[in-house]
Each structure stands twice: as structure tokens, then as C-alpha cells.
Scaffold this motif. Structure first.
Motif, PDB file in Angstrom:
ATOM      1  N   UNK A   1       0.851  -1.201   0.000  1.00  0.00           N
ATOM      2  CA  UNK A   1       0.000   0.000   0.000  1.00  0.00           C
ATOM      3  C   UNK A   1       0.884   1.248   0.000  1.00  0.00           C
ATOM      4  N   UNK A   2       1.906   1.241   0.870  1.00  0.00           N
ATOM      5  CA  UNK A   2       2.828   2.373   0.945  1.00  0.00           C
ATOM      6  C   UNK A   2       3.529   2.567  -0.400  1.00  0.00           C
ATOM      7  N   UNK A   3       3.934   1.444  -1.008  1.00  0.00           N
ATOM      8  CA  UNK A   3       4.628   1.504  -2.298  1.00  0.00           C
ATOM      9  C   UNK A   3       3.744   2.159  -3.354  1.00  0.00           C
ATOM     10  N   UNK A   4       2.455   1.811  -3.346  1.00  0.00           N
ATOM     11  CA  UNK A   4       1.553   2.295  -4.397  1.00  0.00           C
ATOM     12  C   UNK A   4       1.397   3.813  -4.354  1.00  0.00           C
ATOM     13  N   UNK A   5       1.666   4.432  -3.184  1.00  0.00           N
ATOM     14  CA  UNK A   5       1.502   5.883  -3.063  1.00  0.00           C
ATOM     15  C   UNK A   5       2.734   6.642  -3.560  1.00  0.00           C
TER      16      UNK A   5
END
Lengths: 446, 307
Positions: free
Chosen positions: A360-364
């Protein structure tokens, strides 16, 4: 106090007692309810809020309250919370701070949990998990993200000077004449009359645009200021890392590099140290007053967010040993030793350290998560935003990074090294004066 | 003041004043002083109406850089974190109305308490004769020399041990009883009040309490208003103590809430436009107070009574 008030007080006390007696089994009480989680980077807040929601869906009896505090207030508020007993159950931790927290017994060791829940620490980028094992051999954090250093540069000003992106990506450096790195910095510097730093008649006392921006003297670490240069001379901050006992600021190799760095100010290629106090290097960059800024990957969003400024990213120069170098710093999430809900807190920390949250963090596209597969996703997410972040990630791939120096007495070392480095970078003292500071630092470990 | 009757032609000539260099210079000075004091406010407004990403590149432009109201939306919590981050702002939320309520409560409770109790103490120092009065008073004055930072830690521990951290009571406790400055200020004033009225009241059988409430307080309304205003403004801007004790959302005051817009990450630039918008909004109540009571401050120095 009248009888009525006494009665209601007694009733309230009884209610509290009854409430706390519910969880006499311990597990039910310690494993549910609301836990607090703190972080300092507002850019990551949306990502972690989503993690908290996903976590709550998977564990309906635990709610995570995410609180963000700016870097300036974060540590004061946290240590204040340790004293007052109001610290968050789980918080983002920093390598420079956590040795003191261990010393004060403010962190919960996670070894039993890691063993019980079979957490595989090999999924993280190499070295990150080991950073969070204290001198007692216990684990105090699960890796969350990492950062490296690269050069942000103003593409328009570079093009005006005839410096191509290819040249920016293949700079070389040595402490004697500064290599093509210094030549480029000099060429990018422009004085008030439009004369460049490498032209005759350049007026170093009236500079309009500096070739290289300055953030500060770097204190004892020089994380974004000079460690990417000193790291190529095979110099290391300490005798071993983590938990070194001896600092090497007296090494001639190091002092030569710092003399070169401070010399940039003297030559007019870099702003004076006193002009950086209270100013933001990135904002100065956005105002078109400096062309190259060496900075950390956590600043990608800041630099690419400026309007009217096109930013290029180049890897740090190839140095004395024929390789690049970058400090490699990792953050982790730790659990407060005084937490009332250790089981829920540990569950949340494990979730934060898992691919579910780190993807999730990566996708941001704000930071590089610690898990290898998630970090790759982050690189893709940055690419989708039109930012090529390989200069940051290639150093990890090529193995040219060195870890952030972890040692005891960090605050005291900083108290000695910051003024010492300040006086060198401001030209008040030669780098050889750092030998004396080094003796003071090493005396702390005797 | 008596107003002399002025005949019509004379008034006309009075209005048609000739320009002199001296007069022009005076006006210029006044204009300059106004500019110096108002320009910073304009700059705050201009920054608040700009976009962070465009600020640094347009430092010399007097108009807002890339005009938008995003910063004010952030202050009132009308913007999602994603939008805020996209604008180069702080993705952190601030609960503006709750902080405003806390600021109003904190400042008004401490002001009311401090002014009332200080007036009582000042009366005791000015009018009552008791052994050791001057010694106690000089001790009081000596506490003015102690920087607040020295007492912050012991106070913090005391409030912690009383279990009052993160409560309004804990916030106001150090300020509510008195401040040495207030006592000193009011005592000076009471000393200058004429005793005749009080002596007359005493002959009529009034006791100290009644004299204090019915004679001293009404007569000292102007300086008390001045003191209250100064105290209120000071308390409104108080930062360090609320930062230590009022970390919890429920008792956080505006000054501490502004911290959200400060530096978000190491080396990161603050959310300038958000910070300025929040500063402007939180300074408004004090500005309004000043507009209403500003005259009182100036006039309180003058005093009418029996000489």
C-alpha cells in the motif's frame, strides 16, 4: 467535599475497577481496543491511514489511531510521552534515536513475537533488519522503509550551462581537485554579472546562483551533505557498525574530504553556512538559487512538487575507490515498553512490517518500503508518476551503500560534532581541528 | 476642554492649511510606520493564498503565487490528506474548531483568575498593614526574575503526579492564581488612589471586602481592563506549557495545533501557506479584541478621581 460528590466518586472508582477487572485473563484486554500509532511524515499519512483501515477489517476488535507530528516536534513530544506515560503504543523509530530508548528501557523487544509468528526477516532488503538489533542481541523494530542519497538538479539551469543529463549521471570526484564534480559545480555557478564560476573575473562575493546547495554542516553524520563523498574514500564513521566504540574523525582521508567540501564555500560555489540557518535548501532550490542539491529519497515528493521547476535526478559521483557511495538509512516501527495493549501493538507492528501494508505504501510513491518486492513496486509507482528514481535504488542494487552509523551516546556525539563541523564548514577552523573533537567523542566510550 | 466658538471664515482658513515640508515629512513618517506594521500582515495573507510549490519561485511577486484557497481549506479540515499532499501541504488534519474552543477557554479562564486574584493581592500589598509585607512583596518581585523555563519542569512533574496531564485544569493551573507582574502593576495603581474615599467608607462601617469590591474595583476598571487584555493576549499566544501538558486533541490549543504545519520531515520545507493561513485565522480573535479595547489601553494611563 460533600457526601453526594463522594458517592459519585466511589461509583466512578468502582466502575473503573470493574472495567479493568474484565481483562483479568490479560489476553483479551491486551489484544483489543484502540492503539495509538505515530509517524512524522505527513506525505505518508494517507498510506498508513489506509493500512490502519485494512488492519481493522482483518482484526475488527482492534482500532488503530494514526497521529502525525512534524519532525521538529516529534521527538520532544515522544520523549515527553515516555516520561508522562502518554507515549503511543507503536511509533516510527529512527536509528539515531533508538539506542537511547533501549538504554532507558522504553522499547519492547520483539524477539518472542517474531519467533512465535514466524516473521521471515529475509524478505527485507539486506542489512535493514540487522540495524534494529540492539547490543543485547534483542530486536527492537521491524523495518518499514529505507532511504539513500542522490543529486537533485534543476534541468533548465543545467541545460543553460550546457550540462547534459548524461554528464550529470557520470560525475567523478576526488578530494584533491574535486574531479568533474567540482568542475560541473563551478560551471553551474553564476555571479551577479552573469559570469560563471569557472570563468575569469568571477565574483565569488556576489553569487546569484550556487552550483551546489547547502543544507547544513552535517554534524557528525553528513547524511545528505558529505557522506556520499567520504564514503568513497574507504573512510568509515566508526570502527564497526552497528554499535561502534570508536569514531574516526581524525582520519586524514576524512579531513581532506571535509577541507575540500568547506573549500566550495570559500570559492563561492556553495552558500555560506550562516545563510542556511532557518532556511530550507529545497525552497532555495525552487527559487532557482542553486542548481544541484544532494538530498535523501524522502525528499522526492518535495522536489518534484515544485511548480515551474523541472527536476532531474542523478546518482552521486563516482569517487576515489572507483565506485559511488550513499548512506543507507532504514526506519522501523517500534513498540513502547509501557503499552497497555502489547498484544494488539505487536500485531500492528507485524502488519506494518508485512507486504500487505508495505505494498500500500509503495503504491503511493512516497518512500521505498523495506520489503524487496514492495520496493520494486514503489519504483514502478514513481515511474507511473513520471519520476525516474533509479539513481536512489541502483546504489542498493549495486551494493555501494553503507549503513547509517549506529552508536551509543548519539545525542552527546552530536553535541560535540555539530559545533565542530559548523566551525569547519563556515571557514573558522581547518578540518584538522576535528581531531580534537574526535578525542572528546571517543572519551565518551571509555 | 472647552471648545471655543470659531467663526465660519476662520474655520475655513483652518481647513485650507498650507503645505509645509515639516508637515509633509510627518505624514511620510506616519505612512512609513503604517507600511512597516501592516506589510507583514499582507505578506502572511499573500502567502496563505499561494500554493506551496509556487512560493519559492515567485519570491519577489507581491501578488499571491498561483492563487488558491487550499491553505484555508486545510486549516478548517475541508481537504483530504491526498489533496493536501498534492498541493505540497501538510497531510495532517487539524481540528480547528476544537482548538479554537480550547484556546478561548484557556485564555479566558487564566485571564479571569489571574486578574481577579492579582487585584486582591495587590490590594493587600497596597492597603493592608501586616508584618513582613514588604519582604513578601520583594520576594514576589524576585520571582519576576526567574525565567519561566526554570519552573517548567517542576510544574510539569507536579501536574503529572496530580494526574492532571491532558486536562484543562492542568493547563490553567500554573497561571490562574496570579502573576507577579499583574500584582506589581495593580499595586502601583492602588497606591496612587486617594485614601479619602476609603476612609469615608470606613467611617461608615465598611470592611475591607466591601471597600475592595465597591470602591477599589470600580475605580480601577481601566487599568484592570488593560491588564486583562494584555494577559489574554499573552495567554492566547502561550506555546510551551500547552505543548508540554496539552498534547491530547481534546485540550490542544491553537498555537500547539499550528505545529502540524511545521516541518513534516527532516530537511523538508514547512507547509508555508497552511502555516500562514492558520496563523492568520488564529490571530483574528486577538486582532478583534485589540480593535475593540485598543483605546482603553491608551486611556487607562489617564485616571480620573479625587486628587
Amino acid at each position: 467535599m460533600n457526601k453526594k460528590a463522594l458517592g459519585s466518586l466511589a461509583a466512578a472508582a468502582a466502575a473503573v475497577l470493574a472495567l479493568s477487572a474484565c481483562g483479568s485473563g490479560g489476553s483479551s484486554e491486551a489484544g483489543k481496543g484502540e492503539i495509538n500509532y505515530w509517524l512524522w511524515d505527513a506525505n505518508q499519512l494517507p498510506a498508513y491511514k489506509q493500512c490502519a483501515d485494512d488492519f481493522h477489517k482483518a482484526n475488527p476488535d482492534i482500532t488503530v489511531k494514526v497521529t502525525q507530528r512534524g519532525w521538529d516536534d516529534y521527538w520532544g513530544t515522544l520523549t515527553n510521552g515516555f516520561v508522562a506515560g502518554t507515549a503511543p503504543d507503536v511509533f516510527t523509530d529512527h536509528l539515531g534515536k533508538y539506542p537511547e530508548f533501549i538504554k532507558n528501557k522504553q522499547l519492547l523487544a520483539l524477539d518472542d513475537a517474531v519467533k512465535k509468528d514466524n516473521i521471515d526477516t529475509s524478505v527485507y532488503n539486506s542489512g535493514l533488519a540487522d540495524l534494529w538489533v540492539g547490543q543485547d542481541g534483542k530486536r527492537y523494530g521491524l523495518p518499514k522503509d529505507w532511504d539513500t542519497i542522490a543529486l537533485f538538479y534543476n534541468t533548465k539551469l543545467a541545460a543553460d550551462a550546457g550540462v547534459t543529463p548524461e554528464q550529470m549521471a557520470s560525475l567523478t570526484w576526488n578530494p584533491q581537485d574535486g574531479g568533474t564534480y567540482e568542475k560541473t559545480i563551478a560551471h553551474l555557478t553564476v555571479d551577479k554579472n552573469g559570469k560563471r564560476g569557472d570563468e575569469p573575473g568571477f565574483d565569488k562575493n556576489n553569487v546569484a546562483v550556487y552550483g551546489l546547495g547547502l543544507n547544513g554542516s552535517g554534524s557528525g553524520q553528513g547524511q545528505t551533505e558529505w557522506s556520499y563523498l567520504t564514503g568513497t574514500t574507504d573512510w568509515t564513521h566508526t570502527d564497526k557498525n552497528p554499535w561502534g566504540k570508536h569514531f574516526n574523525y581524525d582520519d586524514p582521508k576524512f579531513q581532506q574530504s571535509i577541507d575540500w567540501f568547506a573549500g566550495l564555500v570559500e570559492k563561492g560555489y556553495m552558500p555560506k553556512l550562516e545563510t542556511t540557518v532557518g532556511a530550507s535548501m529545497a525552497d532555495t532550490f525552487a527559487a532557482g538559487k542553486s542548481v544541484i542539491n544532494a538530498n535523501g529519497s524522502w525528499m522526492i515528493g518535495q522536489y518534484t512538487g515544485y511548480k515551474d521547476i523541472k527536476v532531474g535526478i542523478a546518482p552521486t559521483p563516482v569517487g576515489v575507490n572507483g565506485k559511488r557511495a550513499s548512506m543507507y538509512n532504514g526506519l522501523a516501527d517500534s513498540v513502547y515498553a509501557g503499552t497497555k495493549k502489547p498484544e494488539a501493538a505487536i500485531k500492528w507492528v507485524e502488519y506494518l512490517g508485512s507486504a500487505a501494508c508495505q505494498d500500500v505504501v509503495a503504491s503511493k510513491a512516497v518512500v521505498f518500503p523495506a520489503i524487496k518486492t514492495s520496493a520494486d513496486k514503489a519504483v514502478e509507482a514513481f515511474k507511473a508518476k513520471g519520476v525516474d528514481v533509479t539513481p536512489f535504488s541502483e546504489q542498493v542494487k549495486d551494493g555501494t551503500t553503507f549503513l547509517y552509523p549506529i552508536a551509543d551516546n548519539a545525542a552527546k556525539v552530536d553535541g560535540i560534532m555539530k559545533p565542530a563541523m559548523d566551525s569547519v564548514v563556515s571557514g573558522k577552523a581547518p578540518a584538522s581541528s576535528l581531531t580534537q573533537a574526535n578525542d572528546q567523542v571517543n572519551a565518551l566510550f571509555k | 476642554m472647552t471648545t471655543a466658538k470659531v467663526s465660519a471664515p476662520a474655520r475655513a482658513t483652518a481647513r485650507r492649511r498650507t503645505f509645509t515640508w515639516r508637515r509633509g515629512g510627518a505624514w511620510l513618517l506616519v505612512a512609513l510606520a503604517v507600511a512597516v506594521s501592516v506589510l507583514p500582515f499582507y505578506w502572511i495573507l499573500r502567502t496563505a493564498l499561494s500554493t506551496n510549490g509556487a512560493l519559492a519561485g515567485n519570491a519577489t511577486n507581491l501578488l499571491p503565487a498561483d492563487f488558491n484557497l487550499g491553505a484555508f481549506q486545510r486549516v478548517f479540515g475541508l481537504q483530504s490528506p491526498e489533496e493536501a499532499v498534492a498541493q505540497g501541504g501538510s497531510g495532517a488534519q487539524i481540528d480547528f474548531w476544537i482548538y479554537l474552543r480550547n484556546s478561548v477557554l484557556f485564555a479566558s479562564i487564566t485571564t479571569t483568575g489571574a486578574v481577579f486574584f492579582s487585584a486582591m493581592a495587590a490590594y493587600a500589598f497596597a492597603r493592608l498593614r501586616w508584618r513582613g509585607r514588604n519582604l513578601v512583596f520583594s520576594l514576589f518581585l524576585a520571582t519576576m526574575m526567574v525565567p519561566p523555563i526554570f519552573t517548567a519542569l517542576p510544574n510539569f512533574l507536579l501536574i503529572k503526579n496530580l494526574g492532571l496531564l491532558n486536562t484543562m485544569v492542568g493547563l490553567v493551573l500554573p497561571y490562574i492564581f496570579m502573576t507577579p507582574f499583574a500584582i506589581f502593576f495593580l499595586r502601583q495603581f492602588f497606591l496612587n488612589m486617594s485614601r479619602e474615599v476609603e476612609e469615608a467608607a470606613m467611617l461608615d462601617g465598611a470592611k475591607h471586602l466591601r471597600i475592595f469590591f465597591q470602591i477599589i474595583l470600580p475605580n480601577a476598571a481601566a487599568p484592570i481592563a488593560t491588564l486583562a487584555l494584555l494577559t489574554f493576549i499573552g495567554q492566547w499566544n502561550e506555546y510551551f506549557w500547552p505543548l508540554l501538558v496539552g498534547q491530547d486533541e481534546s485540550v490542544r490549543v491553537l498555537t500547539v495545533g499550528l505545529g502540524v504545519f511545521k516541518s513534516q520531515s527532516p530537511q523538508g520545507a514547512p507547509d508555508w501557506s497552511g502555516l500562514m493561513a492558520a496563523t492568520l485565522v488564529s490571530a483574528l480573535p486577538v486582532l478583534i479584541l485589540f480593535a475593540i479595547f485598543g483605546k482603553k489601553i491608551v486611556n487607562s494611563i489617564g485616571f480620573s478621581g479625587i486628587k
